[in-house]
Design a protein around this motif. Sequence first.
Motif, PDB file in Angstrom:
ATOM      1  N   ASN A 164       0.803  -1.185  -0.056  1.00 62.95           N
ATOM      2  CA  ASN A 164      -0.056   0.006  -0.136  1.00 62.95           C
ATOM      3  C   ASN A 164       0.863   1.496   0.153  1.00 62.95           C
ATOM      4  OD1 ASN A 164      -2.425   1.313  -0.120  1.00 62.95           O
ATOM      5  ND2 ASN A 164      -2.516   1.406   2.180  1.00 62.95           N
ATOM      6  N   ARG A 165       1.969   1.286   0.730  1.00 54.37           N
ATOM      7  CA  ARG A 165       2.720   2.231   0.781  1.00 54.37           C
ATOM      8  C   ARG A 165       3.438   2.580  -0.366  1.00 54.37           C
ATOM      9  NH1 ARG A 165       2.637   1.467   6.214  1.00 54.37           N
ATOM     10  NH2 ARG A 165       3.255   3.015   7.725  1.00 54.37           N
ATOM     11  N   GLU A 166       3.923   1.347  -1.044  1.00 61.83           N
ATOM     12  CA  GLU A 166       4.591   1.330  -2.310  1.00 61.83           C
ATOM     13  C   GLU A 166       3.673   1.979  -3.452  1.00 61.83           C
ATOM     14  OE1 GLU A 166       5.657  -2.622  -2.852  1.00 61.83           O
ATOM     15  OE2 GLU A 166       7.556  -2.546  -1.441  1.00 61.83           O
ATOM     16  N   ASP A 167       2.308   1.841  -3.491  1.00 62.71           N
ATOM     17  CA  ASP A 167       1.491   2.284  -4.495  1.00 62.71           C
ATOM     18  C   ASP A 167       1.469   3.729  -4.307  1.00 62.71           C
ATOM     19  OD1 ASP A 167       0.896  -0.241  -5.262  1.00 62.71           O
ATOM     20  OD2 ASP A 167      -0.918  -0.411  -4.095  1.00 62.71           O
ATOM     21  N   TYR A 168       1.495   4.517  -3.072  1.00 57.39           N
ATOM     22  CA  TYR A 168       1.469   5.652  -2.912  1.00 57.39           C
ATOM     23  C   TYR A 168       2.761   6.551  -3.527  1.00 57.39           C
ATOM     24  CZ  TYR A 168      -2.849   6.256  -0.250  1.00 57.39           C
ATOM     25  OH  TYR A 168      -4.170   6.302   0.039  1.00 57.39           O
TER      26      TYR A 168
ATOM     27  N   MET B 289      -2.226   8.084   4.970  1.00 52.17           N
ATOM     28  CA  MET B 289      -1.121   7.660   4.403  1.00 52.17           C
ATOM     29  C   MET B 289       0.147   8.539   4.212  1.00 52.17           C
ATOM     30  SD  MET B 289       0.675   5.054   3.510  1.00 52.17           S
ATOM     31  CE  MET B 289      -0.456   3.720   3.241  1.00 52.17           C
ATOM     32  N   ILE B 290      -0.552   9.792   3.950  1.00 53.25           N
ATOM     33  CA  ILE B 290       0.865  10.985   3.790  1.00 53.25           C
ATOM     34  C   ILE B 290       1.314  11.252   5.093  1.00 53.25           C
ATOM     35  CG2 ILE B 290       0.999  13.482   3.276  1.00 53.25           C
ATOM     36  CD1 ILE B 290       0.525  11.611   0.863  1.00 53.25           C
ATOM     37  N   SER B 291       0.291  11.132   6.069  1.00 47.82           N
ATOM     38  CA  SER B 291       1.032  11.344   7.545  1.00 47.82           C
ATOM     39  C   SER B 291       2.159  10.398   7.852  1.00 47.82           C
ATOM     40  CB  SER B 291      -0.101  11.362   8.824  1.00 47.82           C
ATOM     41  OG  SER B 291      -0.938  12.358   8.470  1.00 47.82           O
ATOM     42  N   LYS B 292       1.785   9.059   7.399  1.00 51.18           N
ATOM     43  CA  LYS B 292       2.820   8.188   7.730  1.00 51.18           C
ATOM     44  C   LYS B 292       4.269   8.136   6.698  1.00 51.18           C
ATOM     45  CE  LYS B 292      -0.930   4.611   8.801  1.00 51.18           C
ATOM     46  NZ  LYS B 292      -1.274   3.383   8.463  1.00 51.18           N
ATOM     47  N   LEU B 293       3.832   8.548   5.575  1.00 48.20           N
ATOM     48  CA  LEU B 293       5.019   8.899   4.626  1.00 48.20           C
ATOM     49  C   LEU B 293       5.919   9.875   5.331  1.00 48.20           C
ATOM     50  CD1 LEU B 293       3.386   8.156   1.266  1.00 48.20           C
ATOM     51  CD2 LEU B 293       4.862   6.606   2.504  1.00 48.20           C
ATOM     52  N   VAL B 294       5.327  11.008   5.627  1.00 46.53           N
ATOM     53  CA  VAL B 294       6.079  12.102   6.262  1.00 46.53           C
ATOM     54  C   VAL B 294       6.918  11.563   7.436  1.00 46.53           C
ATOM     55  CG1 VAL B 294       5.873  14.180   7.446  1.00 46.53           C
ATOM     56  CG2 VAL B 294       4.429  13.805   5.402  1.00 46.53           C
ATOM     57  N   LYS B 295       6.279  11.044   8.388  1.00 47.85           N
ATOM     58  CA  LYS B 295       7.150  10.426   9.542  1.00 47.85           C
ATOM     59  C   LYS B 295       8.173   9.392   9.273  1.00 47.85           C
ATOM     60  CE  LYS B 295       3.025  10.525  12.782  1.00 47.85           C
ATOM     61  NZ  LYS B 295       2.055   9.455  13.534  1.00 47.85           N
TER      62      LYS B 295
ATOM     63  N   VAL C 100       2.122  17.352  -1.562  1.00 46.61           N
ATOM     64  CA  VAL C 100       3.441  16.597  -1.093  1.00 46.61           C
ATOM     65  C   VAL C 100       4.551  16.170  -2.246  1.00 46.61           C
ATOM     66  CG1 VAL C 100       2.151  15.239   0.487  1.00 46.61           C
ATOM     67  CG2 VAL C 100       2.304  14.353  -1.705  1.00 46.61           C
ATOM     68  N   GLN C 101       5.644  16.078  -1.732  1.00 48.01           N
ATOM     69  CA  GLN C 101       6.769  15.949  -2.758  1.00 48.01           C
ATOM     70  C   GLN C 101       7.728  15.007  -2.178  1.00 48.01           C
ATOM     71  OE1 GLN C 101       8.403  19.773  -4.081  1.00 48.01           O
ATOM     72  NE2 GLN C 101      10.471  18.694  -4.941  1.00 48.01           N
ATOM     73  N   LEU C 102       8.380  14.099  -3.041  1.00 50.96           N
ATOM     74  CA  LEU C 102       9.092  13.039  -2.652  1.00 50.96           C
ATOM     75  C   LEU C 102      10.396  13.564  -2.029  1.00 50.96           C
ATOM     76  CD1 LEU C 102       8.734  10.359  -5.532  1.00 50.96           C
ATOM     77  CD2 LEU C 102       7.910  10.038  -3.321  1.00 50.96           C
ATOM     78  N   THR C 103      10.914  12.728  -0.867  1.00 47.14           N
ATOM     79  CA  THR C 103      12.295  13.408  -0.378  1.00 47.14           C
ATOM     80  C   THR C 103      13.078  12.330  -1.328  1.00 47.14           C
ATOM     81  OG1 THR C 103      12.341  11.476   1.061  1.00 47.14           O
ATOM     82  CG2 THR C 103      11.307  13.568   1.925  1.00 47.14           C
ATOM     83  N   GLN C 104      14.704  12.521  -1.104  1.00 44.16           N
ATOM     84  CA  GLN C 104      15.599  11.784  -1.825  1.00 44.16           C
ATOM     85  C   GLN C 104      15.176  10.250  -1.660  1.00 44.16           C
ATOM     86  OE1 GLN C 104      17.471  12.828  -4.401  1.00 44.16           O
ATOM     87  NE2 GLN C 104      18.361  10.755  -4.649  1.00 44.16           N
ATOM     88  N   LYS C 105      15.233  10.080  -0.110  1.00 43.48           N
ATOM     89  CA  LYS C 105      14.916   8.635   0.028  1.00 43.48           C
ATOM     90  C   LYS C 105      13.625   8.246  -0.587  1.00 43.48           C
ATOM     91  CE  LYS C 105      13.639   5.927   4.304  1.00 43.48           C
ATOM     92  NZ  LYS C 105      13.412   5.965   5.843  1.00 43.48           N
ATOM     93  N   GLY C 106      12.649   9.057  -0.561  1.00 45.03           N
ATOM     94  CA  GLY C 106      11.308   8.552  -1.319  1.00 45.03           C
ATOM     95  C   GLY C 106      11.693   8.353  -2.710  1.00 45.03           C
ATOM     96  N   LEU C 107      12.137   9.212  -3.046  1.00 44.64           N
ATOM     97  CA  LEU C 107      12.411   9.233  -4.765  1.00 44.64           C
ATOM     98  C   LEU C 107      13.364   7.901  -5.177  1.00 44.64           C
ATOM     99  CD1 LEU C 107      12.445  10.060  -7.820  1.00 44.64           C
ATOM    100  CD2 LEU C 107      14.511  11.695  -6.948  1.00 44.64           C
ATOM    101  N   GLU C 108      14.254   7.437  -4.465  1.00 42.90           N
ATOM    102  CA  GLU C 108      14.909   6.145  -4.571  1.00 42.90           C
ATOM    103  C   GLU C 108      14.132   5.069  -4.237  1.00 42.90           C
ATOM    104  OE1 GLU C 108      18.171   6.537  -1.532  1.00 42.90           O
ATOM    105  OE2 GLU C 108      19.237   8.245  -2.798  1.00 42.90           O
ATOM    106  N   SER C 109      13.401   5.025  -3.382  1.00 45.54           N
ATOM    107  CA  SER C 109      12.456   3.999  -3.040  1.00 45.54           C
ATOM    108  C   SER C 109      11.463   3.706  -4.140  1.00 45.54           C
ATOM    109  CB  SER C 109      11.640   3.993  -1.739  1.00 45.54           C
ATOM    110  OG  SER C 109      12.518   3.967  -0.752  1.00 45.54           O
ATOM    111  N   ALA C 110      10.871   4.965  -4.687  1.00 46.49           N
ATOM    112  CA  ALA C 110       9.715   4.969  -5.857  1.00 46.49           C
ATOM    113  C   ALA C 110      10.464   4.576  -7.015  1.00 46.49           C
ATOM    114  CB  ALA C 110       9.176   6.281  -5.810  1.00 46.49           C
TER     115      ALA C 110
END
Length: 218
Positions: free
Chosen positions: A4-8, A41-47, A59-69
């Motif tokens: 679910n997180r990955e889909d976001y 879900m956005i609250s969880k991803l921010v944390k 919202v915008q991806l962090t570097q960590k989020g961009l790498e995962s996505a």
Amino acid sequence: MTPNREDYLKIILELGGDGNKISNKQIVAGLDVSAASVSEMISKLVKEKLVEHSPYQGVQLTQKGLESASTLVRKHRLWEVFLVEHLNYSWNEVHDDAEVLEHVTSEHLADHLEHYLGYPEYCPHGGKIPKHAETIHEEKRKTLTDYPVGTAVRIARVLDERELLDYLVSIDLKIHEEYKIIDIAAYEGPITIKNPQKTLAVSYKAASTIFVDQLIKE
């Protein structure tokens, strides 16, 4: 990380969240979920420091989020290419099975799959396929809703979402086709596009997730 997180993360990336703020409304439309679910879900991803959130902006991806996505998108799109080119799937059939396969694909398997496929650059929906350990940045494009009547466009990329893809198949719209916008209905009504072969009325919701290249006619 849960599917679910990955889909976001994937939808935020597909909507341009590697460089721009993406609204909750866009995510709601892209994933066909409730606004409350998106906020939660956005609250969880921010944390987890996967996205940054700015009130009233998005919202915008962090570097960590961009790498995962990017890692997720790479596996997903490689499987889509395999399913279309080797198992004769149509472009609207591949999403669900590619979704399952990406979650059980190791980096080692993805590397071998990429080699087997001949290092494809794009998926069947026009999305870029990043290389191993590479972060992805889609080419900056406007959507069909951003251009006025009279504009000539080429369909370059569409959001990888099953309901949208089924809809595009039902109206016979394909990637790389060229059209001229001939009418835009009021109050977010359909956008009518035409080429020598056909005339299509595309819903505003679908048009807002169809990325196009403007054609300059000489």
